[in-house]
Design a protein around this motif. Sequence first.
Motif, PDB file in Angstrom:
ATOM      1  N   LEU A 199      -2.033  -2.443  -2.267  1.00 35.41           N
ATOM      2  CA  LEU A 199      -2.730  -1.362  -1.566  1.00 35.41           C
ATOM      3  C   LEU A 199      -3.609  -1.923  -0.446  1.00 35.41           C
ATOM      4  O   LEU A 199      -3.578  -1.438   0.691  1.00 35.41           O
ATOM      5  N   ARG A 202      -1.547  -3.330   2.419  1.00 36.33           N
ATOM      6  CA  ARG A 202      -0.985  -2.257   3.250  1.00 36.33           C
ATOM      7  C   ARG A 202      -2.039  -1.687   4.175  1.00 36.33           C
ATOM      8  O   ARG A 202      -1.771  -1.375   5.347  1.00 36.33           O
ATOM      9  N   SER A 238      -6.668  12.392  -3.926  1.00 34.08           N
ATOM     10  CA  SER A 238      -6.220  11.517  -5.009  1.00 34.08           C
ATOM     11  C   SER A 238      -7.156  11.553  -6.207  1.00 34.08           C
ATOM     12  O   SER A 238      -6.881  10.913  -7.228  1.00 34.08           O
ATOM     13  N   LYS A 284      -3.980   6.066 -12.551  1.00 38.66           N
ATOM     14  CA  LYS A 284      -3.236   7.193 -11.993  1.00 38.66           C
ATOM     15  C   LYS A 284      -3.787   7.582 -10.618  1.00 38.66           C
ATOM     16  O   LYS A 284      -3.029   7.874  -9.694  1.00 38.66           O
ATOM     17  N   GLU A 335      -2.715   5.038  -8.009  1.00 42.50           N
ATOM     18  CA  GLU A 335      -1.315   5.242  -7.621  1.00 42.50           C
ATOM     19  C   GLU A 335      -1.177   6.419  -6.672  1.00 42.50           C
ATOM     20  O   GLU A 335      -0.416   6.353  -5.691  1.00 42.50           O
ATOM     21  N   ARG A 336      -1.918   7.508  -6.948  1.00 39.89           N
ATOM     22  CA  ARG A 336      -1.881   8.662  -6.040  1.00 39.89           C
ATOM     23  C   ARG A 336      -2.448   8.288  -4.676  1.00 39.89           C
ATOM     24  O   ARG A 336      -1.930   8.704  -3.629  1.00 39.89           O
ATOM     25  N   TYR A 346      -2.489   5.295  -3.295  1.00 38.50           N
ATOM     26  CA  TYR A 346      -1.545   4.409  -2.608  1.00 38.50           C
ATOM     27  C   TYR A 346      -0.395   5.200  -2.004  1.00 38.50           C
ATOM     28  O   TYR A 346       0.002   4.979  -0.853  1.00 38.50           O
ATOM     29  N   THR A 347       0.125   6.155  -2.770  1.00 33.20           N
ATOM     30  CA  THR A 347       1.205   7.002  -2.260  1.00 33.20           C
ATOM     31  C   THR A 347       0.738   7.805  -1.054  1.00 33.20           C
ATOM     32  O   THR A 347       1.440   7.898  -0.036  1.00 33.20           O
ATOM     33  N   GLY A 348      -0.458   8.398  -1.160  1.00 33.38           N
ATOM     34  CA  GLY A 348      -0.999   9.166  -0.045  1.00 33.38           C
ATOM     35  C   GLY A 348      -1.286   8.308   1.167  1.00 33.38           C
ATOM     36  O   GLY A 348      -1.077   8.723   2.307  1.00 33.38           O
ATOM     37  N   GLN A 383       0.289   5.468   2.046  1.00 30.02           N
ATOM     38  CA  GLN A 383       1.557   5.114   2.682  1.00 30.02           C
ATOM     39  C   GLN A 383       2.083   6.269   3.526  1.00 30.02           C
ATOM     40  O   GLN A 383       2.584   6.073   4.636  1.00 30.02           O
ATOM     41  N   SER A 384       1.971   7.484   2.981  1.00 27.12           N
ATOM     42  CA  SER A 384       2.425   8.656   3.720  1.00 27.12           C
ATOM     43  C   SER A 384       1.598   8.870   4.986  1.00 27.12           C
ATOM     44  O   SER A 384       2.138   9.159   6.059  1.00 27.12           O
TER      45      SER A 384
END
Length: 248
Positions: free
Chosen positions: A31, A34, A122, A180, A183-184, A186-188, A190-191
Amino acid sequence: MEPFRMRKEQRLRPGTDRSRAGGVDPAISGLVDRLNLSERYCSTSSCSGRILLLGGSDQTEVQKQNCSWLFVTHQKCQKEDVIAGLQKAQDNAVFKFEPFILHVQCRKMEDAQLLHSVAINSGFRNSGITVGKKGKIMMAVRSTHCLEVPLCHQGTVLVSEEYIDYLVQVANQKMEENQKRIERFYTGLQSALSAPVPTERLDENVSTADSSYTRRRRRRTMKKERGNGELTAHSDSESDLAFLMGST
């Protein structure tokens, strides 16, 4: 070279990490990497979340540097880990869970706002943005699901083994929720970083975002107008953007 890029190069230079761990926690290294690959952000400090037993005569923030770490892990723990740590306590001991935290310097205000939105969505609802006197924009990713319980006072354990077992279960549940949310996030992230950067940037908001000076100037102006029997509403986007906090 612009100030942000210069500070980022200095911050990420090898050998400059002075944290206790000496580097980024493995659980969030991807994370953080990135984030730092983006020209818009620079991480300044982070912790993936931890369960620890802190010993010492005083666990306040002022005295925290003088405390001893009787036990610490960035993963789930066992009751036996805490009991073994308590056996080393000579004075007081506090059992704590501290969630993920990340401090990021942002190049522009809209970059900080984007990261703030990702954090809030998140679950990190205690996140916020601050602007320094020289226009340095910082974004803190934080949450409120902490835990802090005294277990030992002046060398005497205050609770039963059954209660320690219960506290460990609570802390482990919080660690699961913490993961959790990471992870949310990190996903957000990247998007958000993959989305096209808006062509219209609010550069003027960043270059004049000295929040403390702006708020003082605004208050003085309003006070003067009250004295003249007039009160005019002012639009001050600089001070409005200077500090944003998520709801707890």
